[in-house]
Design an enzyme around this catalytic site. Sequence first.
Site, PDB file in Angstrom:
ATOM      1  N   HIS B  19       0.815  -1.221   0.000  1.00  0.00           N
ATOM      2  CA  HIS B  19       0.000   0.000   0.000  1.00  0.00           C
ATOM      3  C   HIS B  19       0.851   1.274   0.000  1.00  0.00           C
ATOM      4  O   HIS B  19       0.505   2.263   0.623  1.00  0.00           O
ATOM      5  CB  HIS B  19      -1.003  -0.019   1.166  1.00  0.00           C
ATOM      6  CG  HIS B  19      -0.387  -0.138   2.537  1.00  0.00           C
ATOM      7  ND1 HIS B  19      -1.021  -0.780   3.572  1.00  0.00           N
ATOM      8  CD2 HIS B  19       0.777   0.314   3.033  1.00  0.00           C
ATOM      9  CE1 HIS B  19      -0.250  -0.721   4.656  1.00  0.00           C
ATOM     10  NE2 HIS B  19       0.835  -0.057   4.350  1.00  0.00           N
ATOM     11  N   HIS B  66      -0.969   4.887   9.628  1.00  0.00           N
ATOM     12  CA  HIS B  66       0.407   5.402   9.694  1.00  0.00           C
ATOM     13  C   HIS B  66       0.421   6.731  10.433  1.00  0.00           C
ATOM     14  O   HIS B  66       0.609   7.778   9.824  1.00  0.00           O
ATOM     15  CB  HIS B  66       0.978   5.594   8.294  1.00  0.00           C
ATOM     16  CG  HIS B  66       0.956   4.352   7.450  1.00  0.00           C
ATOM     17  ND1 HIS B  66      -0.181   3.863   6.864  1.00  0.00           N
ATOM     18  CD2 HIS B  66       1.944   3.500   7.105  1.00  0.00           C
ATOM     19  CE1 HIS B  66       0.111   2.763   6.183  1.00  0.00           C
ATOM     20  NE2 HIS B  66       1.394   2.528   6.318  1.00  0.00           N
ATOM     21  N   HIS B 200      10.637  -3.778   2.872  1.00  0.00           N
ATOM     22  CA  HIS B 200      11.036  -2.375   2.816  1.00  0.00           C
ATOM     23  C   HIS B 200      11.480  -1.902   4.193  1.00  0.00           C
ATOM     24  O   HIS B 200      11.048  -2.415   5.212  1.00  0.00           O
ATOM     25  CB  HIS B 200       9.944  -1.470   2.241  1.00  0.00           C
ATOM     26  CG  HIS B 200       8.673  -1.317   3.053  1.00  0.00           C
ATOM     27  ND1 HIS B 200       7.901  -2.383   3.467  1.00  0.00           N
ATOM     28  CD2 HIS B 200       8.029  -0.205   3.492  1.00  0.00           C
ATOM     29  CE1 HIS B 200       6.832  -1.932   4.113  1.00  0.00           C
ATOM     30  NE2 HIS B 200       6.889  -0.601   4.168  1.00  0.00           N
ATOM     31  N   GLU B 247       4.994  -5.303   8.294  1.00  0.00           N
ATOM     32  CA  GLU B 247       3.589  -5.152   7.875  1.00  0.00           C
ATOM     33  C   GLU B 247       3.015  -6.446   7.306  1.00  0.00           C
ATOM     34  O   GLU B 247       1.797  -6.651   7.299  1.00  0.00           O
ATOM     35  CB  GLU B 247       3.465  -4.056   6.806  1.00  0.00           C
ATOM     36  CG  GLU B 247       3.685  -2.658   7.338  1.00  0.00           C
ATOM     37  CD  GLU B 247       3.623  -1.596   6.228  1.00  0.00           C
ATOM     38  OE1 GLU B 247       3.571  -0.419   6.579  1.00  0.00           O
ATOM     39  OE2 GLU B 247       3.635  -1.939   5.029  1.00  0.00           O
TER      40      GLU B 247
END
Lengths: 178, 291
Positions: B19, B66, B200, B247
């Site tokens: 996302h 976030h 990431h 995540e």
Amino acid sequence: MSLDKPYLDVPGTTIFDAEQSRKGYHLNQFCMSLMKAANRDRFKSDERAYLDEWPMSEAQKQAVLARDLNRCIALGGNIYFLAKIGATDGKSFQQMAGSMTGMSEEEYRAMMLAGGRSVEGNRVVGEDGDAQAHRQPQGQAQQCKDGVIAGSKATRQSMHAGQTPGLLHGARNDGQGE
Amino acid sequence: MTDKVNKMAHITASVYTSHVPAIGAALDLGKTQEPYWQPVFKGYEFSKQWMQDSKPDVIFLVYNDHATAFSLDLIPTFAIGTAASYQPADEGWGPRPVPVVQGHPELAAHIAQSVIQQDFDLTIVNKMDVDHGLTVPLSLMCGQPEAWPCPVIPFAVNVVQYPVPSGRRCFHLGQAIRKAVESFDADLKVQIWGTGGMSHQLQGPRAGLINKVFDHEFLDHLIADPEGLAAMPHIAYVREAGSEGIELVMWLIARGAMADIAGGAKPKVVHRFYHVPASNTAVGHLILENT
């Protein structure tokens, strides 16, 4: 005090755990305040005065003023909160992430296009990958490191995070995009 | 028996996707045809068509906030949205120009009650904005419509402050969600989406870490051996997939809700896509259908 923290030996990485969160509570909540346009304007017009409204440590305030994201993280900042400073400055997430490596924006972008940073040598502290402490800062900034007075860790760190003055205050504003 | 089953809500498919906020910005700013972004969006062309062909009645969307709806004032591990609608948030760049997200309060409240009774202590959210974690997957799967194709139940997982829920906990939660959905007395086709990842890292000198080998293995195991994958400890995600690669535990919630985990048939892999990079991140995408 015998909490299980198996992540402390991952190089170039600070895990935002309950302890970091406790240290960084006001720093991160300051960042959160920048989600409101009016607060962004007030911050930009007098950064120091705005920061002084928050019960942050002087070290945290200095790290924000210097846009030294590595230092902010060491002092309890979390990247998703710190990103609000970047948004205020018109920086993309890639520019922010890159700024923590010492690489120039172009160098970092090229690394990502080439498939990103390799995990090899970067799993555990003590290996020889490019994220290890003895190989900082990365990229061209490595050359400027040689010009720094030996042992001046503070100077090196500030160079490391904000490699070229003005980069973090750059005018380009294309949202989170590339 | 068959008649009774058909009248109840059921999970038809699960969707997994990264996302990355930059993907949303690229869409919103009309950059999808630029050489940098073209390969990313090409990977979702099939998915957009599939969404039209297999339109769900409700999407149960597992994502993470976030530092948008939840600051450090409140950090729920699992939060279910039971509101009638959710505004796209201003994350500092202004709100994304995407439709308001319509909720499904009846099904959401039903799931909340059922899942809490199955020993998962959910936080119930009646008012919140939703950030790119939720709207970018919708954009990738639905394009740029006037309105999203169906109601969405947002399910936010804390993956920002450690410790985040374990893979195993997430996998079991998915199973509880499946039971909850299947006890809802209406013939609804429900999709469950797991979002975030893949490898990431956005912070520190190790920023920019990508691990294609790990990512492909993760996709393989998610399809064929989710139970084994659920046993992987946090530290393996951090070391191998980067600090934000954690995540990926959210994908295990969606996977746990599939039929085979409850003794049914193996799901059909209808689409698989992987691309590096999108900004700082490896983009992974998978669609699994219950057969």
